[in-house]
Design a protein around this motif. Structure first.
Motif, PDB file in Angstrom:
ATOM      1  N   PRO A 150      -9.275   4.393   9.903  1.00  0.00           N
ATOM      2  CA  PRO A 150      -9.030   5.829  10.083  1.00  0.00           C
ATOM      3  C   PRO A 150      -8.408   6.439   8.833  1.00  0.00           C
ATOM      4  O   PRO A 150      -7.576   5.819   8.171  1.00  0.00           O
ATOM      5  CB  PRO A 150      -8.055   5.872  11.267  1.00  0.00           C
ATOM      6  CG  PRO A 150      -7.406   4.532  11.281  1.00  0.00           C
ATOM      7  CD  PRO A 150      -8.429   3.566  10.782  1.00  0.00           C
ATOM      8  N   MET A 151      -8.812   7.635   8.492  1.00  0.00           N
ATOM      9  CA  MET A 151      -8.288   8.323   7.323  1.00  0.00           C
ATOM     10  C   MET A 151      -8.535   9.817   7.472  1.00  0.00           C
ATOM     11  O   MET A 151      -9.396  10.234   8.260  1.00  0.00           O
ATOM     12  CB  MET A 151      -8.927   7.785   6.035  1.00  0.00           C
ATOM     13  CG  MET A 151     -10.427   7.933   5.948  1.00  0.00           C
ATOM     14  SD  MET A 151     -11.145   7.080   4.492  1.00  0.00           S
ATOM     15  CE  MET A 151     -10.894   5.355   4.946  1.00  0.00           C
ATOM     16  N   PRO A 152      -7.791  10.653   6.745  1.00  0.00           N
ATOM     17  CA  PRO A 152      -7.994  12.105   6.835  1.00  0.00           C
ATOM     18  C   PRO A 152      -9.414  12.495   6.442  1.00  0.00           C
ATOM     19  O   PRO A 152     -10.105  11.770   5.717  1.00  0.00           O
ATOM     20  CB  PRO A 152      -6.963  12.652   5.843  1.00  0.00           C
ATOM     21  CG  PRO A 152      -5.933  11.586   5.704  1.00  0.00           C
ATOM     22  CD  PRO A 152      -6.670  10.294   5.858  1.00  0.00           C
ATOM     23  N   TRP A 153      -9.826  13.672   6.884  1.00  0.00           N
ATOM     24  CA  TRP A 153     -11.212  14.102   6.676  1.00  0.00           C
ATOM     25  C   TRP A 153     -11.571  14.131   5.193  1.00  0.00           C
ATOM     26  O   TRP A 153     -12.711  13.801   4.828  1.00  0.00           O
ATOM     27  CB  TRP A 153     -11.449  15.458   7.324  1.00  0.00           C
ATOM     28  CG  TRP A 153     -10.822  16.613   6.586  1.00  0.00           C
ATOM     29  CD1 TRP A 153      -9.609  17.170   6.822  1.00  0.00           C
ATOM     30  CD2 TRP A 153     -11.375  17.322   5.472  1.00  0.00           C
ATOM     31  NE1 TRP A 153      -9.345  18.175   5.928  1.00  0.00           N
ATOM     32  CE2 TRP A 153     -10.414  18.303   5.087  1.00  0.00           C
ATOM     33  CE3 TRP A 153     -12.574  17.237   4.757  1.00  0.00           C
ATOM     34  CZ2 TRP A 153     -10.621  19.171   4.017  1.00  0.00           C
ATOM     35  CZ3 TRP A 153     -12.790  18.109   3.695  1.00  0.00           C
ATOM     36  CH2 TRP A 153     -11.822  19.061   3.333  1.00  0.00           C
ATOM     37  N   ALA A 154     -10.627  14.543   4.325  1.00  0.00           N
ATOM     38  CA  ALA A 154     -10.944  14.640   2.899  1.00  0.00           C
ATOM     39  C   ALA A 154     -11.242  13.261   2.310  1.00  0.00           C
ATOM     40  O   ALA A 154     -12.124  13.115   1.457  1.00  0.00           O
ATOM     41  CB  ALA A 154      -9.792  15.300   2.141  1.00  0.00           C
ATOM     42  N   ALA A 155     -10.522  12.237   2.767  1.00  0.00           N
ATOM     43  CA  ALA A 155     -10.788  10.880   2.298  1.00  0.00           C
ATOM     44  C   ALA A 155     -12.109  10.364   2.846  1.00  0.00           C
ATOM     45  O   ALA A 155     -12.865   9.675   2.151  1.00  0.00           O
ATOM     46  CB  ALA A 155      -9.640   9.954   2.702  1.00  0.00           C
ATOM     47  N   GLN A 164       0.847  -1.190   0.000  1.00  0.00           N
ATOM     48  CA  GLN A 164       0.000   0.000   0.000  1.00  0.00           C
ATOM     49  C   GLN A 164       0.885   1.242   0.000  1.00  0.00           C
ATOM     50  O   GLN A 164       1.877   1.310   0.741  1.00  0.00           O
ATOM     51  CB  GLN A 164      -0.932   0.014   1.210  1.00  0.00           C
ATOM     52  CG  GLN A 164      -2.027  -1.043   1.143  1.00  0.00           C
ATOM     53  CD  GLN A 164      -3.315  -0.580   1.800  1.00  0.00           C
ATOM     54  OE1 GLN A 164      -4.152   0.075   1.186  1.00  0.00           O
ATOM     55  NE2 GLN A 164      -3.482  -0.928   3.059  1.00  0.00           N
ATOM     56  N   HIS A 165       0.499   2.223  -0.822  1.00  0.00           N
ATOM     57  CA  HIS A 165       1.302   3.433  -0.965  1.00  0.00           C
ATOM     58  C   HIS A 165       0.422   4.660  -0.796  1.00  0.00           C
ATOM     59  O   HIS A 165      -0.602   4.796  -1.473  1.00  0.00           O
ATOM     60  CB  HIS A 165       1.959   3.452  -2.354  1.00  0.00           C
ATOM     61  CG  HIS A 165       2.637   4.742  -2.675  1.00  0.00           C
ATOM     62  ND1 HIS A 165       3.800   5.148  -2.052  1.00  0.00           N
ATOM     63  CD2 HIS A 165       2.305   5.745  -3.540  1.00  0.00           C
ATOM     64  CE1 HIS A 165       4.153   6.331  -2.524  1.00  0.00           C
ATOM     65  NE2 HIS A 165       3.273   6.722  -3.427  1.00  0.00           N
ATOM     66  N   PRO A 166       0.790   5.591   0.114  1.00  0.00           N
ATOM     67  CA  PRO A 166      -0.007   6.810   0.283  1.00  0.00           C
ATOM     68  C   PRO A 166       0.290   7.819  -0.828  1.00  0.00           C
ATOM     69  O   PRO A 166       1.432   7.985  -1.266  1.00  0.00           O
ATOM     70  CB  PRO A 166       0.470   7.335   1.641  1.00  0.00           C
ATOM     71  CG  PRO A 166       1.870   6.816   1.782  1.00  0.00           C
ATOM     72  CD  PRO A 166       1.884   5.492   1.079  1.00  0.00           C
ATOM     73  N   MET A 167      -0.747   8.494  -1.301  1.00  0.00           N
ATOM     74  CA  MET A 167      -0.596   9.506  -2.335  1.00  0.00           C
ATOM     75  C   MET A 167      -1.817  10.414  -2.290  1.00  0.00           C
ATOM     76  O   MET A 167      -2.744  10.192  -1.496  1.00  0.00           O
ATOM     77  CB  MET A 167      -0.449   8.862  -3.716  1.00  0.00           C
ATOM     78  CG  MET A 167      -1.611   7.981  -4.114  1.00  0.00           C
ATOM     79  SD  MET A 167      -1.384   7.167  -5.722  1.00  0.00           S
ATOM     80  CE  MET A 167      -1.383   8.559  -6.846  1.00  0.00           C
ATOM     81  N   LYS A 168      -1.826  11.438  -3.144  1.00  0.00           N
ATOM     82  CA  LYS A 168      -2.986  12.316  -3.252  1.00  0.00           C
ATOM     83  C   LYS A 168      -3.533  12.267  -4.664  1.00  0.00           C
ATOM     84  O   LYS A 168      -2.769  12.267  -5.637  1.00  0.00           O
ATOM     85  CB  LYS A 168      -2.618  13.748  -2.886  1.00  0.00           C
ATOM     86  CG  LYS A 168      -2.441  13.980  -1.389  1.00  0.00           C
ATOM     87  CD  LYS A 168      -2.302  15.453  -1.065  1.00  0.00           C
ATOM     88  CE  LYS A 168      -2.244  15.667   0.444  1.00  0.00           C
ATOM     89  NZ  LYS A 168      -2.135  17.114   0.782  1.00  0.00           N
ATOM     90  N   VAL A 169      -4.852  12.236  -4.779  1.00  0.00           N
ATOM     91  CA  VAL A 169      -5.544  12.285  -6.063  1.00  0.00           C
ATOM     92  C   VAL A 169      -6.506  13.462  -6.007  1.00  0.00           C
ATOM     93  O   VAL A 169      -7.431  13.475  -5.197  1.00  0.00           O
ATOM     94  CB  VAL A 169      -6.300  10.969  -6.347  1.00  0.00           C
ATOM     95  CG1 VAL A 169      -7.059  11.079  -7.663  1.00  0.00           C
ATOM     96  CG2 VAL A 169      -5.336   9.792  -6.387  1.00  0.00           C
ATOM     97  N   ASN A 170      -6.280  14.454  -6.852  1.00  0.00           N
ATOM     98  CA  ASN A 170      -7.097  15.676  -6.852  1.00  0.00           C
ATOM     99  C   ASN A 170      -7.189  16.289  -5.455  1.00  0.00           C
ATOM    100  O   ASN A 170      -8.245  16.774  -5.030  1.00  0.00           O
ATOM    101  CB  ASN A 170      -8.497  15.392  -7.399  1.00  0.00           C
ATOM    102  CG  ASN A 170      -8.466  14.937  -8.854  1.00  0.00           C
ATOM    103  OD1 ASN A 170      -7.648  15.410  -9.645  1.00  0.00           O
ATOM    104  ND2 ASN A 170      -9.349  14.016  -9.198  1.00  0.00           N
ATOM    105  N   GLY A 171      -6.070  16.239  -4.738  1.00  0.00           N
ATOM    106  CA  GLY A 171      -6.008  16.825  -3.410  1.00  0.00           C
ATOM    107  C   GLY A 171      -6.514  15.937  -2.285  1.00  0.00           C
ATOM    108  O   GLY A 171      -6.396  16.304  -1.119  1.00  0.00           O
ATOM    109  N   VAL A 172      -7.077  14.770  -2.611  1.00  0.00           N
ATOM    110  CA  VAL A 172      -7.612  13.865  -1.597  1.00  0.00           C
ATOM    111  C   VAL A 172      -6.539  12.836  -1.234  1.00  0.00           C
ATOM    112  O   VAL A 172      -6.046  12.121  -2.113  1.00  0.00           O
ATOM    113  CB  VAL A 172      -8.876  13.140  -2.096  1.00  0.00           C
ATOM    114  CG1 VAL A 172      -9.382  12.160  -1.033  1.00  0.00           C
ATOM    115  CG2 VAL A 172      -9.954  14.147  -2.449  1.00  0.00           C
TER     116      VAL A 172
END
Length: 227
Positions: free
Chosen positions: A154-159, A16-24
């Motif tokens: 658990p995940m950030p609010w945007a996700a 698993q790799h963390p990244m951002k897609v359209n800021g999310v």
């Protein structure tokens, strides 16, 4: 140092790799299968750092790298550069979107060098994605990218906001935005029925959850939007 490759079954692992897609902020998943000849088949590559490469090399030689859809292809060149003897396979239409992978082989209906262990279909009716869906018979595993999703933990609010908006927060379903992309429901229905003919018991997706119980029933329920 925690391992990057997480084993799911004999010869089956993921990263698993963390990244951002359209800021999310999201996580994306790479799936790795060791074929019976000992070589590795890599699905939806993530960035190839030193630790990931070392763990892959211990598992076996990388011979096939798959960019499974027009959305999951960002890191394929990391593998093309580091594994020059590996074949790079991409979803139909990827060569127009990404002409840079050298020697890109477009996936078609013909059996591939991974047969009969692995089978795939192009999920019809969603041309913007052109997602290829895979079945690994030895581990009874269905491998998706974005067609179905289930965002857990658990995940950030945007996700959390995005997964709630797309109706995949703590539930396995076909995301709302994917349903909106269907252009040919008859083709999508035919593909859904083909998927349900495979005897899978596990579902790996491109994001967050892995389904290990009632897999057939959950996939059938998720695909009800096109059945």
């Amino acid at each position: 140092m925690l391992p990057r490759l997480i084993p799911l079954a004999d010869g089956l692992a993921c990263v698993q790799h963390p990244m951002k897609v359209n800021g999310v902020p999201v996580t994306t998943r790479m799936t790795v299968i060791r074929l019976t000849d000992g070589s590795l088949w890599v699905h939806s590559p993530v960035p190839l750092d030193g630790q990931t490469r070392a763990e892959l090399d211990r598992m076996g030689p990388v011979r096939h790298v798959v960019a499974p859809s027009l959305m999951h292809h960002l890191f394929v060149n990391d593998f093309a550069r580091n594994y020059p003897n590996a074949a790079i396979h991409g979803a139909p239409g990827l060569s127009a979107k990404r002409p840079d992978p050298v020697g890109l082989k477009l996936l078609d209906k013909a059996p591939g060098p991974w047969s009969p262990e692995l089978q795939f279909i192009l999920f019809g009716g969603i041309p913007l994605a052109n997602e290829t869906v895979w079945f690994h018979a030895p581990t009874a595993t269905l491998i998706l990218t974005d067609l179905c999703q289930c965002w857990q933990g658990p995940m950030p609010w945007a996700a959390r906001w995005w997964s709630t908006l797309t109706q995949t927060r703590d539930r396995f379903d076909m995301p709302l935005h994917v349903r909106w992309l269907v252009r040919d429901k008859a083709a999508a229905r035919a593909s859904a029925n083909a998927i349900l003919r495979w005897p899978f018991e596990r579902v790996i997706m491109g994001h967050t959850a892995v389904i290990t119980h009632d897999a057939q029933a959950q996939v059938r329920h998720a695909l009800r939007h096109v059945l």
